[in-house]
Design a protein around this motif. Structure first.
Motif, PDB file in Angstrom:
ATOM      1  N   ASP A 173       0.824  -1.210   0.000  1.00  0.00           N
ATOM      2  CA  ASP A 173       0.000   0.000   0.000  1.00  0.00           C
ATOM      3  C   ASP A 173       0.859   1.261   0.000  1.00  0.00           C
ATOM      4  OD1 ASP A 173      -2.614   1.296   0.184  1.00  0.00           O
ATOM      5  OD2 ASP A 173      -1.994   1.854   2.204  1.00  0.00           O
ATOM      6  N   GLU A 174       1.901   1.258   0.812  1.00  0.00           N
ATOM      7  CA  GLU A 174       2.722   2.468   0.918  1.00  0.00           C
ATOM      8  C   GLU A 174       3.539   2.718  -0.338  1.00  0.00           C
ATOM      9  OE1 GLU A 174       6.223   4.550   3.665  1.00  0.00           O
ATOM     10  OE2 GLU A 174       5.256   2.693   4.366  1.00  0.00           O
ATOM     11  N   PHE A 175       4.107   1.662  -0.932  1.00  0.00           N
ATOM     12  CA  PHE A 175       5.056   1.861  -2.020  1.00  0.00           C
ATOM     13  C   PHE A 175       4.496   1.538  -3.397  1.00  0.00           C
ATOM     14  CE2 PHE A 175       7.611   1.496   1.802  1.00  0.00           C
ATOM     15  CZ  PHE A 175       8.454   2.600   1.656  1.00  0.00           C
ATOM     16  N   GLY A 176       3.256   1.067  -3.459  1.00  0.00           N
ATOM     17  CA  GLY A 176       2.629   0.850  -4.753  1.00  0.00           C
ATOM     18  C   GLY A 176       2.605   2.102  -5.628  1.00  0.00           C
ATOM     19  N   PRO A 177       2.265   3.260  -5.078  1.00  0.00           N
ATOM     20  CA  PRO A 177       2.267   4.482  -5.894  1.00  0.00           C
ATOM     21  C   PRO A 177       3.640   4.847  -6.450  1.00  0.00           C
ATOM     22  CG  PRO A 177       0.948   4.799  -3.915  1.00  0.00           C
ATOM     23  CD  PRO A 177       1.676   3.497  -3.743  1.00  0.00           C
ATOM     24  N   VAL A 251       2.180  -6.402 -13.548  1.00  0.00           N
ATOM     25  CA  VAL A 251       2.341  -4.996 -13.205  1.00  0.00           C
ATOM     26  C   VAL A 251       1.225  -4.466 -12.313  1.00  0.00           C
ATOM     27  CG1 VAL A 251       1.136  -4.137 -15.259  1.00  0.00           C
ATOM     28  CG2 VAL A 251       2.898  -2.724 -14.169  1.00  0.00           C
ATOM     29  N   ASN A 252       0.049  -5.063 -12.366  1.00  0.00           N
ATOM     30  CA  ASN A 252      -1.066  -4.567 -11.553  1.00  0.00           C
ATOM     31  C   ASN A 252      -1.426  -5.524 -10.417  1.00  0.00           C
ATOM     32  OD1 ASN A 252      -2.594  -2.180 -11.401  1.00  0.00           O
ATOM     33  ND2 ASN A 252      -4.448  -3.248 -12.053  1.00  0.00           N
ATOM     34  N   THR A 253      -0.483  -6.359 -10.059  1.00  0.00           N
ATOM     35  CA  THR A 253      -0.693  -7.303  -8.954  1.00  0.00           C
ATOM     36  C   THR A 253       0.209  -6.916  -7.797  1.00  0.00           C
ATOM     37  OG1 THR A 253      -1.207  -9.101 -10.488  1.00  0.00           O
ATOM     38  CG2 THR A 253      -0.605  -9.717  -8.242  1.00  0.00           C
ATOM     39  N   THR A 254      -0.391  -6.502  -6.695  1.00  0.00           N
ATOM     40  CA  THR A 254       0.390  -6.168  -5.505  1.00  0.00           C
ATOM     41  C   THR A 254      -0.479  -6.353  -4.269  1.00  0.00           C
ATOM     42  OG1 THR A 254       1.913  -4.550  -4.529  1.00  0.00           O
ATOM     43  CG2 THR A 254      -0.151  -3.687  -5.449  1.00  0.00           C
ATOM     44  N   GLY A 255       0.167  -6.649  -3.159  1.00  0.00           N
ATOM     45  CA  GLY A 255      -0.554  -6.891  -1.919  1.00  0.00           C
ATOM     46  C   GLY A 255      -1.309  -8.199  -1.914  1.00  0.00           C
ATOM     47  N   ALA A 256      -0.930  -9.109  -2.802  1.00  0.00           N
ATOM     48  CA  ALA A 256      -1.650 -10.381  -2.945  1.00  0.00           C
ATOM     49  C   ALA A 256      -0.847 -11.534  -2.355  1.00  0.00           C
ATOM     50  CB  ALA A 256      -1.949 -10.659  -4.415  1.00  0.00           C
ATOM     51  N   GLU A 257      -1.564 -12.569  -1.969  1.00  0.00           N
ATOM     52  CA  GLU A 257      -0.930 -13.808  -1.488  1.00  0.00           C
ATOM     53  C   GLU A 257      -1.342 -14.942  -2.406  1.00  0.00           C
ATOM     54  OE1 GLU A 257      -0.814 -16.927   2.292  1.00  0.00           O
ATOM     55  OE2 GLU A 257      -2.296 -15.307   2.241  1.00  0.00           O
ATOM     56  N   PHE A 258      -0.363 -15.709  -2.865  1.00  0.00           N
ATOM     57  CA  PHE A 258      -0.610 -16.824  -3.763  1.00  0.00           C
ATOM     58  C   PHE A 258      -0.216 -18.119  -3.063  1.00  0.00           C
ATOM     59  CE2 PHE A 258      -0.284 -13.119  -6.331  1.00  0.00           C
ATOM     60  CZ  PHE A 258      -1.177 -13.324  -7.379  1.00  0.00           C
ATOM     61  N   ALA A 259      -1.189 -18.971  -2.810  1.00  0.00           N
ATOM     62  CA  ALA A 259      -0.929 -20.255  -2.166  1.00  0.00           C
ATOM     63  C   ALA A 259      -0.543 -21.285  -3.219  1.00  0.00           C
ATOM     64  CB  ALA A 259      -2.164 -20.727  -1.409  1.00  0.00           C
ATOM     65  N   VAL A 260       0.598 -21.926  -3.003  1.00  0.00           N
ATOM     66  CA  VAL A 260       0.999 -23.068  -3.815  1.00  0.00           C
ATOM     67  C   VAL A 260       1.119 -24.231  -2.828  1.00  0.00           C
ATOM     68  CG1 VAL A 260       2.599 -23.945  -5.551  1.00  0.00           C
ATOM     69  CG2 VAL A 260       2.294 -21.473  -5.283  1.00  0.00           C
TER      70      VAL A 260
END
Length: 268
Positions: A173-177, A251-260
């Protein structure tokens, strides 16, 4: 598929074996220049070494080491675009799994957080100015399904990884911009040395079940853990997700968690 990583500079911690080795190999194959970090190298990592992959020996339990590693990457390759905080698991002197929450001392809790959370925080703190200078970057933190699925046999490890998930969300959130994406990959059981080496988890379960270690990994563990896919993961399957998250395609994916995690975690 070309992930458009040619010329990007990446730091991968815990890169001498298992998931980290697979990530370092995959990023290099995709054209990135990789600084592979571990306490010591391995024959498998030595085979990858060359102009576009350099091993840097570092003990991430040393508070100064993460910043030194990031600085070394900038010296070698002129900057930093990708940081993969993969180093984790039981630090030196700490043995998992445990029988109970009561088995973990204050000292062991401290070591677990130093290795699994604080080393990543320090690496990120060092990496952010370099990424901001280049107009963006990708940080991928390797967490664990135990961040969401608590377990008494590794409660301190799960707590540290839950902290990593929280920090990752805040950073995104802080560094996405400013063009910096921060995502999490959470493996479930993976066929790594922690399972397969002599005295590892497969041997422990084999002793309890009367099965051989290979049967434990291919039959006992998938059934015991309720793995929807019916098998534990291969390190390359985690590496593939990391490479995609490091790529401009995300490029538009951030703050997400991907379970493998082979379908281990059932909750939303």
């Amino acid at each position: 598929m070309d992930l458009q990583l040619t010329g990007r500079v990446a730091v991968v911690t815990g890169a001498s074996k298992g998931i980290g080795l697979a990530i370092a190999r995959t990023l290099r194959e995709e054209g990135a220049r990789v600084v592979a970090v571990s306490r010591k190298s391995s024959p498998e990592l030595d085979l990858l070494a060359g102009a576009d992959l350099t091993h840097v020996a570092a003990d991430l339990m040393d508070p100064d080491a993460p910043a030194e590693v990031v600085a070394r990457a900038a010296d070698l390759y002129g900057g930093l675009d990708i940081l993969v905080n993969n180093a984790g698991g039981p630090p030196p002197g700490v043995i998992l799994p445990r029988a109970s929450f009561l088995d973990a001392t204050d000292e062991e809790w401290g070591k677990m957080f130093e290795f699994n959370l604080f080393s990543a925080v320090r690496a990120i703190r060092a990496a952010l100015p370099l990424m901001i200078e280049r107009g963006g970057g990708s940080i991928v933190n390797i967490s664990s399904c135990n961040a969401r699925q608590p377990s008494p046999i590794n409660v301190d490890y799960g707590a540290a990884k839950a902290g990593m998930n929280n920090v990752s969300k805040v950073l995104s959130d802080e560094f996405g911009p400013r063009g910096i994406r921060v995502n999490v990959v959470s493996p479930g059981p993976v066929r790594t040395a922690w399972w397969t080496e002599e005295g590892g988890v497969a041997d422990l379960f084999a002793a309890k079940t009367g099965k051989d270690p290979e049967t434990v990994m291919t039959e006992v563990v998938p059934e015991m853990m309720g793995l929807a896919t019916g098998r534990i993961a291969d390190p390359q399957e985690i590496a593939a997700v990391v490479a995609l998250l490091a790529s401009p395609f995300s490029v538009n994916t951030t703050g997400a968690e991907f379970a493998v995690d082979s379908g281990f975690v059932k909750t939303i």
